[in-house]
Design a protein around this motif. Structure first.
Motif, mmCIF file in Angstrom:
data_model
loop_
_atom_site.group_PDB
_atom_site.id
_atom_site.type_symbol
_atom_site.label_atom_id
_atom_site.label_comp_id
_atom_site.label_asym_id
_atom_site.label_seq_id
_atom_site.Cartn_x
_atom_site.Cartn_y
_atom_site.Cartn_z
ATOM 1 N N ASN A 1 1.305 -0.977 -0.044
ATOM 2 C CA ASN A 1 -0.238 -0.191 -0.074
ATOM 3 C C ASN A 1 0.589 0.813 -0.237
ATOM 4 N N GLU A 2 1.502 2.200 -1.318
ATOM 5 C CA GLU A 2 2.153 2.773 -1.005
ATOM 6 C C GLU A 2 1.480 4.140 -0.681
ATOM 7 N N GLU B 1 4.618 5.696 1.778
ATOM 8 C CA GLU B 1 4.777 7.684 1.662
ATOM 9 C C GLU B 1 4.284 7.902 3.685
ATOM 10 N N LEU B 2 3.231 7.497 3.765
ATOM 11 C CA LEU B 2 2.759 8.067 5.733
ATOM 12 C C LEU B 2 3.456 7.574 6.467
ATOM 13 N N GLY B 3 4.298 6.504 6.231
ATOM 14 C CA GLY B 3 5.312 6.101 7.386
ATOM 15 C C GLY B 3 6.669 6.679 7.645
ATOM 16 N N ARG B 4 7.031 6.877 5.851
ATOM 17 C CA ARG B 4 7.617 7.822 4.949
ATOM 18 C C ARG B 4 8.084 9.536 6.380
ATOM 19 N N ASP B 5 6.246 10.343 5.561
ATOM 20 C CA ASP B 5 6.504 11.075 6.635
ATOM 21 C C ASP B 5 6.441 11.257 8.076
ATOM 22 N N SER C 1 2.210 -3.150 8.280
ATOM 23 C CA SER C 1 3.521 -3.192 8.421
ATOM 24 C C SER C 1 4.093 -2.447 7.166
ATOM 25 N N ASP C 2 3.251 -2.564 6.070
ATOM 26 C CA ASP C 2 3.946 -0.871 5.215
ATOM 27 C C ASP C 2 4.443 0.588 5.636
#
Length: 77
Positions: A15-16, A20-24, A54-55
């Motif tokens: 789930n991209e 992206e939310l994890g990176r932010d 996990s994503d």
């Protein structure tokens, strides 16, 4: 292994948006931006399934693996 074996590299679909939310979130944590961290955690919520989380963790780890840039000393006196 048979004569006609085929390798299946079936990776689970990522789930991209969660990556992206994890990176932010990792960026906000590194910069100590608590408002952004809280906003992202509210956006995620607690009702997500394990694959989404996990994503999210994978996105955090992808940013955390980059070492921070060392800051120079303040030479003004």
């Amino acid at each position: 292994m048979g004569i006609f074996s085929r390798k299946n590299n079936d990776e689970p679909a990522r789930n991209e948006q969660m990556v992206e939310l994890g990176r932010d979130y990792a960026i906000a944590r590194r910069h100590r931006d608590t408002k952004a961290m809280n906003r992202i955690m509210r956006q995620i919520g607690t009702d997500k399934d394990v694959t989404d989380l996990s994503d999210f963790r994978a996105g955090q780890e992808s940013y955390d693996s980059i070492p921070p840039i060392p800051r120079g000393r303040n030479r003004r006196r």
